[in-house]
Write an enzyme that holds these catalytic residues in place. Structure first.
Site, short mmCIF file in Angstrom:
data_model
loop_
_atom_site.label_atom_id
_atom_site.label_comp_id
_atom_site.label_asym_id
_atom_site.label_seq_id
_atom_site.Cartn_x
_atom_site.Cartn_y
_atom_site.Cartn_z
N GLY A 256 -12.61 -1.71 -3.56
CA GLY A 256 -11.89 -0.45 -3.45
C GLY A 256 -10.43 -0.75 -3.20
CB SER A 257 -7.51 -0.27 -3.92
OG SER A 257 -8.04 -1.38 -4.57
CG ASN A 258 -6.37 2.22 1.33
OD1 ASN A 258 -7.30 2.98 1.17
ND2 ASN A 258 -6.32 1.33 2.31
CG ASN A 537 -11.18 3.31 -3.43
OD1 ASN A 537 -11.16 2.64 -2.41
ND2 ASN A 537 -10.58 2.91 -4.54
#
Length: 831
Positions: A256-258, A537
């Site tokens: 995932g990521s920000n 996400n």
């Protein structure tokens, strides 16, 4: 809600870096274009600065690729060689069939044998070779071909100079599977990265799909969906629930990521900023690797890429910074095809029986005695794609019907064109044009900012051409439960299962799309603003809550609860821009951006800690009976009450206890299913749901289970996080701050089992923040959480990991003057 406590940590790595940063405005040119006008060197040149970061400069794409290939191999030869072993379907031959392989994007692994069968099928079908031969944009553009040609030369040169037997990394020293590579190896690797969003869910089912034995019974008198509607409905609901639960669990354990882009209205001392915070695996082929790539007058880009892809995937150039986050699009769809019970390899389309195509796939396997044998499987395909008998480990029995897979990325090598063009983008409008004209982004959102003060959110990617109308017409009963909003958790991507008996239900071709079966890119959401946009996400709906977006359902949900991490990201942006977060002034600076990320604040604790303490204090005699165990929770009450800052910093006490409580309370459910007093309100999605019901027995039981688990493990309830959450580097264990995404912590860190011990599995990897001003070079700070090299004998195996542990950053060097001023400068010319 607790006020956040911030530590005054300057976002730099060392005193030398501070000195460079303080002199930038004086020594740097007004823009980097002046340096770009001078010709590049005759030979590819690698300049290493602090922490082994390579600045590669060349006069053409091939030489640039050569420098990248050499430097990448120097840092990670074993990881790369293992990747080429995988995509060439030779893991079973060298490592045995029962070993574990991880071809996808999460931490679930399959066997070497299944991995080999999957990739051998792709090889036998000539998929990658066909794509290489297509003209751009569906085939690689000339500069991509040149860079990959050079990459192969650089990789092979390093291997030749070093020798397999002299590799310093024990993971592959002297291994027979370490060999020179070809350009096809690199394209196969790129393709494997692009399709990994489907490989996670489907690989095992695709290679294990075998037809049932021929039945002596006559065909059913009526179609299956008319035979017992109530039973079919119940079976569909049961299957859909199993798939939803499995995909939700995978979602929690996958990449995932920000990403947060702040525009001119939200930056102090600049025109825009970008925070890139991808959460990627800390081991294996999906490690990221940092580089700075320059061809004067053509490209000058710095950032990180998935190891072995000779371009910057996440980074910045003179005018634009961008990052990606994992999107809520399912990059595949299923087609339910009715089969002939007398010949289950025939299936019905438009009233006519069609024969499936069979394919013999064979791979070499090392036997227990060291001899080499061969395993052969017969795999089956339909007009829609190959047959699978499971999705995310949930069986899809091949009985009355079978399920065929269509993967939107199987014919996608365009992503390489996308990243090469992003590396040269001029502003956010140029980014949008690149995304639309290549449609190569495989399962990612894009968040960007530019020197002009604009920010961009765009979910423009390779998406199945499933309009809402098409879905309504073609979804099966199970498909409706997996696809339609409100019938599945908002954190599960919409998976389509279409009626394969009707050819009209295949994904139609759109004249505005780059390739067959893709959704028109102009129908995909994008937003340009001058305050901020971001993504953590969730779907595109709340990239900025002031301007909610709409989009086809295939791209995710709207007007549904956002994750706690999304809430935290939005509140962090709003509070800093408004100056209401407890820090001095208004607007983002590099220092405040770094502090806010590494504060490791938990949105879950902000919302529920007080109620949790109340629940704890209300337990009669402090005793709770759980699974036959009488647990005394009274010790936990003051520990949680004293954890006032709600942060997952290394010295926090009570945070590990709360994390264990929260995981048990949530139990894999989506956030709206918890016992809230105030339900989700789509008119106030950032602040609802809220007010945990402290009197609910689930709260008490989850706390008791957490207390019992920690005592059983011998962990004190008030142990500092640094005593528990560590990463192993050689004989050293380095404390790691941050925590799991379910807690609403932006700096995601996920512990798990590595070689039988608790270690970091994935989370924050390459973190970068970039600030643009009206003139002068970009100001960038980064840290590679797991360091540049996976080689335990490399000086860059743990150096940045220690920085990350201390909450510090590397001040990046972008201009030629900054690179030349590095006290750690070392130069390698590839003559």
């Amino acid at each position: 809600m607790a006020r956040r406590r911030f530590r005054a940590r300057l976002p730099v790595a060392a005193a030398a870096a501070v000195a460079v940063m303080s002199t930038m405005a004086v020594t740097a040119p007004a823009a980097t274009g002046a340096a770009a006008a001078e010709p590049g060197p005759d030979k590819p040149t690698i300049r290493y600065t602090e922490y082994g970061i390579p600045h590669i400069i060349a006069s053409n794409w091939e030489d640039l690729g050569t420098g990248y290939g050499y430097a990448a191999a120097k840092d990670n030869i074993c990881t790369l060689a293992d990747t080429y072993l995988m995509v060439n379907a030779q893991r079973s031959r060298h490592l045995g069939p029962n070993g574990k392989a991880s071809p996808g994007k999460d931490q679930n692994t399959t066997t070497n044998l299944n991995s080999d069968l999957y990739f051998q099928r792709i090889k036998d079908n000539g998929v990658v070779e066909r794509l290489i031969g297509l003209p751009a944009p569906n085939g690689p553009e000339p500069e991509v071909k040149e860079a990959i040609r050079g990459y192969v030369q650089g990789y092979n040169r390093y291997l030749s100079e070093t020798g397999v037997n002299n590799i310093t990394d024990p993971a592959c020293r002297g291994a027979a599977w370490v060999r020179p590579i070809t350009e096809l190896d690199v394209y196969r690797h790129a393709h494997a990265e692009i399709i990994m969003g489907s490989a996670d869910a489907l690989l095992d089912g695709l290679v294990n799909a075998t037809p049932p034995g021929a039945s002596a019974a006559p065909p059913p008198a009526s179609s299956p969906e008319k035979a017992g509607k109530a039973a079919n409905t119940a079976n569909a609901a049961k299957t859909a629930k199993k798939i939803r639960d499995a995909m939700a669990a995978s979602h929690r354990q996958s990449m995932g990521s920000n990403a947060l882009a702040v525009g001119s209205q939200g930056v102090s001392g600049g025109t825009s900023m970008l925070l890139a915070n991808p959460h990627f695996p800390w081991q294996g082929k999906n490690r990221m690797w940092q580089s700075h790539l320059t061809i004067p007058g053509k490209v000058n880009v710095s950032g990180a890429s998935l190891l072995g892809l000779p371009a910057v995937n996440i980074g910045y150039n003179d005018n634009v910074a961008w990052s990606h986050t994992v999107a809520t699009v399912a990059p595949f769809g299923l087609f339910d095809v009715q089969v002939d019970p007398l010949n289950p390899t025939k299936y019905l389309v438009d009233g006519e029986w069609e024969q499936m195509t069979s394919q013999q796939v064979a791979v070499d396997v090392r036997n227990a005695d060291g001899s080499i044998g061969k395993v052969t499987r017969t795999l089956w395909s339909t007009r829609y794609g190959p047959i699978t008998t499971s999705i995310q480990g949930i069986p899809l029995p091949w009985v009355v019907s079978a399920h065929a897979v269509r993967d939107v990325n199987m014919d996608n090598l365009r992503a390489m064109n996308t990243w090469f063009r992003l590396d040269q983008a001029k502003d956010v409008h140029d980014v949008v044009n690149t995304l639309e004209t290549t449609q190569g982004v495989p399962f990612f959102n894009t968040v960007a900012s530019d020197r002009k003060g604009n920010t961009l959110y765009a979910d423009i990617q390779a998406t199945p051409n499933i309009t809402d109308e098409h879905a309504k017409s073609c979804l099966t009963m199970t498909g409706q439960l997996l696809f339609n909003p409100g019938l599945r958790p908002s954190n599960v991507p919409p998976v389509s299962i279409f009626d394969g008996k009707r050819s009209e239900c295949d994904w139609p071709n759109d004249p505005n799309a780059v390739a067959p079966g893709l959704l028109d890119p102009h129908k995909q959401p994008r937003l340009i603003r001058s305050d901020f946009v971001g993504n953590a996400n969730d779907s595109a709906w709340l990239a900025n809550p002031e301007q909610p977006l709409s989009f086809p359902q295939v791209m995710g949900d709207a007007a549904t609860p956002r994750s706690l991490r999304t809430q935290e990201l939005i509140l962090t942006a709003q509070n800093r821009i408004n100056g209401t977060d407890g820090l001095p002034g208004k607007g983002f600076t590099p220092e405040t951006m770094g502090k806010l990320l590494f504060a490791d604040n938990s949105r879950a604790a902000d919302l529920t800690l007080n109620a949790t303490v109340t629940a704890c204090q209300s337990v009669p005699f402090g005793l709770v009976l759980v699974d036959g165990n009488l647990v005394n929770v009274s010790e936990a009450c003051p520990i949680l009450a004293a954890w006032k800052d709600h942060n997952y910093t290394a010295d926090s006490r009570g945070s590990w206890l709360f994390a264990n409580f929260w995981v048990r309370l949530q139990g894999g459910q989506s956030i709206e299913k918890l016992p809230w007093r105030v339900a989700f309100d789509p008119k106030d999605p950032v602040h609802t749901p809220n007010s945990l019901d402290s009197g609910n027995s689930a709260v008490r039981d989850a706390l008791a289970r957490a207390v019992h688990a920690l005592r059983k493990a011998g962990i004190p309830l008030n142990a500092p996080l640094s005593d528990i959450q560590k990463v192993t580097r050689g004989s050293e264990q380095i404390p790691i701050h941050g925590s799991i995404g379910e807690l609403g912590v932006l700096n995601v860190i996920t512990p798990g089992q590595v070689d039988g011990k608790l270690d970091i599995v994935f989370g924050s990897s390459f973190i970068q923040q970039v600030r643009f001003t009206t003139d002068g070079p970009p100001q960038a700070y980064s840290v590679m959480a797991y360091s540049q090299s996976a080689n335990p004998n490399s000086p860059h195996y743990a150096d940045q990991t220690k920085l990350f542990s201390a909450g510090q950053w590397v001040t990046e060097r972008f201009t030629e003057e900054q690179i030349a001023a590095s006290p750690a400068l070392q130069t390698k010319v590839l003559n």
